[in-house]
Design a protein around this motif. Structure first.
Motif, PDB file in Angstrom:
ATOM      1  N   LEU A   1       0.936  -1.318   0.324  1.00 31.84           N
ATOM      2  CA  LEU A   1       0.006   0.062  -0.082  1.00 31.84           C
ATOM      3  C   LEU A   1       0.851   1.264  -0.014  1.00 31.84           C
ATOM      4  CD1 LEU A   1      -2.551  -0.857   1.791  1.00 31.84           C
ATOM      5  CD2 LEU A   1      -2.474  -0.615   0.277  1.00 31.84           C
ATOM      6  N   LEU A   2       1.567   1.213   1.047  1.00 28.08           N
ATOM      7  CA  LEU A   2       3.108   2.649   0.864  1.00 28.08           C
ATOM      8  C   LEU A   2       3.282   2.621  -0.790  1.00 28.08           C
ATOM      9  CD1 LEU A   2       4.248   4.587   2.035  1.00 28.08           C
ATOM     10  CD2 LEU A   2       6.086   3.460   2.695  1.00 28.08           C
ATOM     11  N   LEU A   3       3.988   1.704  -1.233  1.00 25.78           N
ATOM     12  CA  LEU A   3       4.930   1.530  -2.155  1.00 25.78           C
ATOM     13  C   LEU A   3       3.447   2.426  -4.021  1.00 25.78           C
ATOM     14  CD1 LEU A   3       7.000   1.008  -4.437  1.00 25.78           C
ATOM     15  CD2 LEU A   3       5.802  -1.408  -4.602  1.00 25.78           C
ATOM     16  N   ALA A   4       2.459   1.463  -3.778  1.00 24.27           N
ATOM     17  CA  ALA A   4       1.203   2.481  -4.317  1.00 24.27           C
ATOM     18  C   ALA A   4       1.256   3.464  -4.074  1.00 24.27           C
ATOM     19  CB  ALA A   4      -0.218   1.522  -4.083  1.00 24.27           C
ATOM     20  N   ALA A   5       1.338   4.010  -3.212  1.00 21.13           N
ATOM     21  CA  ALA A   5       1.077   5.642  -3.190  1.00 21.13           C
ATOM     22  C   ALA A   5       2.062   5.935  -3.135  1.00 21.13           C
ATOM     23  CB  ALA A   5       1.063   6.324  -1.331  1.00 21.13           C
ATOM     24  N   ILE A   6       3.138   5.498  -3.435  1.00 19.48           N
ATOM     25  CA  ILE A   6       4.517   5.994  -2.983  1.00 19.48           C
ATOM     26  C   ILE A   6       4.790   6.502  -4.908  1.00 19.48           C
ATOM     27  CG2 ILE A   6       7.069   6.108  -4.393  1.00 19.48           C
ATOM     28  CD1 ILE A   6       7.137   4.861  -1.209  1.00 19.48           C
ATOM     29  N   ILE A   7       3.961   5.200  -5.764  1.00 17.78           N
ATOM     30  CA  ILE A   7       4.456   5.449  -6.909  1.00 17.78           C
ATOM     31  C   ILE A   7       2.575   6.640  -7.677  1.00 17.78           C
ATOM     32  CG2 ILE A   7       3.190   3.359  -9.026  1.00 17.78           C
ATOM     33  CD1 ILE A   7       4.156   1.494  -8.116  1.00 17.78           C
ATOM     34  N   GLU A   8       2.009   7.061  -6.721  1.00 16.89           N
ATOM     35  CA  GLU A   8       1.134   7.474  -7.463  1.00 16.89           C
ATOM     36  C   GLU A   8       1.977   8.942  -7.078  1.00 16.89           C
ATOM     37  OE1 GLU A   8      -3.814   7.529  -7.454  1.00 16.89           O
ATOM     38  OE2 GLU A   8      -2.936   7.764  -5.522  1.00 16.89           O
ATOM     39  N   ARG A   9       2.715   9.347  -6.656  1.00 17.18           N
ATOM     40  CA  ARG A   9       3.355  10.721  -5.361  1.00 17.18           C
ATOM     41  C   ARG A   9       4.294  10.736  -6.660  1.00 17.18           C
ATOM     42  NH1 ARG A   9       2.394  12.483  -0.266  1.00 17.18           N
ATOM     43  NH2 ARG A   9       4.272  12.980   0.109  1.00 17.18           N
ATOM     44  N   GLY A  10       4.987   9.894  -7.349  1.00 15.92           N
ATOM     45  CA  GLY A  10       5.803  10.379  -8.523  1.00 15.92           C
ATOM     46  C   GLY A  10       5.544  10.532  -9.360  1.00 15.92           C
ATOM     47  N   MET A  11       4.249   9.770 -10.207  1.00 14.53           N
ATOM     48  CA  MET A  11       3.371  10.711 -11.577  1.00 14.53           C
ATOM     49  C   MET A  11       3.020  11.329 -10.934  1.00 14.53           C
ATOM     50  SD  MET A  11       1.320   6.823 -12.057  1.00 14.53           S
ATOM     51  CE  MET A  11       0.172   6.921 -13.676  1.00 14.53           C
ATOM     52  N   VAL A  12       2.189  12.195  -9.835  1.00 13.87           N
ATOM     53  CA  VAL A  12       1.971  13.712 -10.488  1.00 13.87           C
ATOM     54  C   VAL A  12       3.480  14.333 -10.289  1.00 13.87           C
ATOM     55  CG1 VAL A  12       1.492  15.204  -8.437  1.00 13.87           C
ATOM     56  CG2 VAL A  12      -0.121  13.157  -8.569  1.00 13.87           C
ATOM     57  N   ARG A  13       4.407  14.051  -9.306  1.00 14.27           N
ATOM     58  CA  ARG A  13       5.633  14.830  -9.152  1.00 14.27           C
ATOM     59  C   ARG A  13       5.658  14.417 -11.240  1.00 14.27           C
ATOM     60  NH1 ARG A  13       6.875  12.804  -4.191  1.00 14.27           N
ATOM     61  NH2 ARG A  13       8.378  11.230  -5.419  1.00 14.27           N
ATOM     62  N   ALA A  14       6.062  14.106 -11.823  1.00 14.44           N
ATOM     63  CA  ALA A  14       6.914  13.973 -13.223  1.00 14.44           C
ATOM     64  C   ALA A  14       5.743  14.232 -13.601  1.00 14.44           C
ATOM     65  CB  ALA A  14       6.467  12.694 -13.104  1.00 14.44           C
ATOM     66  N   GLY A  15       4.264  15.272 -13.489  1.00 12.70           N
ATOM     67  CA  GLY A  15       3.078  15.524 -14.048  1.00 12.70           C
ATOM     68  C   GLY A  15       2.772  14.470 -15.022  1.00 12.70           C
ATOM     69  N   ARG A  16       2.997  13.028 -14.954  1.00 13.04           N
ATOM     70  CA  ARG A  16       1.826  12.123 -15.102  1.00 13.04           C
ATOM     71  C   ARG A  16       0.436  12.155 -14.823  1.00 13.04           C
ATOM     72  NH1 ARG A  16       6.790   8.109 -14.917  1.00 13.04           N
ATOM     73  NH2 ARG A  16       4.759   6.407 -16.149  1.00 13.04           N
ATOM     74  N   LEU A  17      -0.041  12.589 -13.572  1.00 13.13           N
ATOM     75  CA  LEU A  17      -1.143  12.506 -13.210  1.00 13.13           C
ATOM     76  C   LEU A  17      -1.314  14.235 -12.201  1.00 13.13           C
ATOM     77  CD1 LEU A  17      -2.993  10.296 -12.898  1.00 13.13           C
ATOM     78  CD2 LEU A  17      -2.349  10.174 -10.263  1.00 13.13           C
ATOM     79  N   ALA A  18      -2.039  14.190 -13.480  1.00 14.00           N
ATOM     80  CA  ALA A  18      -3.141  15.759 -12.892  1.00 14.00           C
ATOM     81  C   ALA A  18      -4.339  15.884 -12.822  1.00 14.00           C
ATOM     82  CB  ALA A  18      -2.332  16.802 -14.296  1.00 14.00           C
ATOM     83  N   ARG A  19      -4.368  17.172 -11.780  1.00 14.98           N
ATOM     84  CA  ARG A  19      -5.523  17.486 -11.463  1.00 14.98           C
ATOM     85  C   ARG A  19      -6.330  18.970 -11.791  1.00 14.98           C
ATOM     86  NH1 ARG A  19      -7.246  17.947  -4.927  1.00 14.98           N
ATOM     87  NH2 ARG A  19      -5.439  19.397  -5.256  1.00 14.98           N
TER      88      ARG A  19
END
Length: 400
Positions: A307-325
């Motif tokens: 679960l921690l890994l999933a959260a880290i991956i998602e936050r990493g995608m946000v930092r990289a601009g691959r996931l945006a709101r």
């Protein structure tokens, strides 16, 4: 005093009992950082951590009487698994005291190796006190995770193997919790190559060794994603060795470690926990310091909560601009939402979430805020999606 001969003797004891893990070059990380990067894959050990080296070296040296009494250890997880696994192999009883908030994956794996797990305290220091009490009450041999020369000698075999694999390394960057790994590795490295630089890395939330060595007074936090190096009290023996042999200690932040975990997963296709990524985090944070040098990093552990890994991956995608709101303001009329989502799709972005907000907004009553979470190719792609919406007459902004 610990010497190279102790580490070489430990290496002989460990032959055939655990892996001589790969130490290989990473062309991609070398290109990104400007250093010549070599990775030591200790996350490939059977218990997914270097900790079993010290545990095995200690356990195989117990006398017959001590072995019959059994052993007790305190650990956030990796030392626990190392002790439990090799105790099981050697037919010894093992009791492991772990902090109450240790990730479940580490608790279950430790139990899976036949150890009796006791959850006690919120910190390693509290767990240690309880383990010492159990040792006295039940006559068990206490196996310290880092403040023991046999443990340190076992951990030092990591450095021995790295220098055998890549004899001309300039620098070793090593995660530091209690200090057992870097103390052993520095002992080996400085004896084999006196001019080699050894750098320790701590998380800024647990800077105990930095404070002890440098005389600083950085505050200590209560949690970190690098729980394997979340040590509040440095080891006495490692501290003395570090003060004598380690060239410097640096601090990295939680975001640095998260970035390193995601990079290792994406680039090297290897899974590490927070402590295992600390070395790369330091290399990424201080690139000028290591530019042009031949650098060895220890991927010291791979036991991370899913679960921690999933959260880290998602936050990493946000930092990289691959996931945006993004927030889009529109007239609240039939077809508006369908038009917006169609335009986002035509722009090549994938929609993860849609939230239609009417009440909690400062817009006029006939308008609506539409919040979208979208998958994109990066920052430029986010800007393209926003431009498409603005050209169509919508007010669209990225939400942080």
């Amino acid at each position: 005093m610990l010497a190279l001969t102790d580490i070489e003797a430990a290496a002989l004891r460990l032959q055939g009992q655990l892996l001589d893990t790969p130490c290989v070059a990473s062309k991609t990380l070398s290109h990104i950082t400007g250093a010549d990067v070599f990775l030591k894959f200790e996350n490939l050990q059977y218990t997914a951590s270097f900790k079993e080296r010290g545990a095995c070296n200690k356990l195989v040296q117990l006398s017959g009487e001590d072995g019959r009494r059994g052993v007790v250890a305190m650990s956030a997880g990796n030392h626990a698994q190392g002790v439990a696994y090799h105790a099981q192999r050697l037919g010894l009883r093992a009791v492991i005291v772990m902090p109450r908030f240790t990730p479940g994956v580490k608790i279950e794996r430790t139990r899976g190796f036949g150890a009796e797990v006791v959850l006690h305290g919120d910190t390693l220091d509290e767990s240690r006190s309880h383990a010492l009490m159990l040792a006295e009450r039940e006559g068990l041999v206490f196996i310290h995770p880092y403040d023991d020369e046999a443990i340190i000698a076992g951990q030092g075999t990591v450095g021995l193997e790295m220098l055998h694999a890549v004899p001309d390394l300039d620098t070793l960057i090593v995660a530091v919790g209690g200090g057992g790994l870097i103390a052993g590795m520095a002992t080996a490295a400085k004896a084999m190559r006196p001019g080699m630089e050894v750098i320790g890395v701590q998380t800024s939330r647990f800077p105990a060794m930095v404070n002890a060595i440098k005389g600083t007074h950085y505050p200590q936090g209560s949690s970190t994603i690098a729980e394997g190096i979340a040590v509040g009290t440095p080891g006495v023996i490692p501290q003395a060795i570090i003060a004598r042999l380690v060239d410097d200690l640096v601090l990295v932040d939680e975001g640095d470690i998260e970035q390193a975990i995601v990079m290792l997963l994406e680039i090297e296709k290897t899974l590490v926990e927070g402590a295992g990524a600390a070395g790369l985090a330091a290399l990424l944070k201080y690139p000028d310091r290591f530019k042009g040098k031949k650098v060895g990093l220890v991927l010291c552990g791979g036991n991370i909560d899913p679960l921690l890994l999933a959260a880290i991956i998602e936050r990493g995608m946000v930092r990289a601009g691959r996931l945006a709101r993004i927030r889009v303001s529109a007239r609240d009329v039939p077809g508006s939402l369908a038009r917006i989502t169609a335009m986002v799709a035509d722009a090549g972005a994938n929609i993860d979430e849609v939230h239609h907000q009417r009440a909690f907004t400062m817009l006029a009553a006939q308008n609506v805020d539409i919040e979208l979470v979208i998958q994109t190719r990066g920052r430029e792609h986010i800007a393209q999606v926003l431009d498409v919406l603005k050209i169509a007459g919508f007010e669209a902004v990225e939400q942080q």
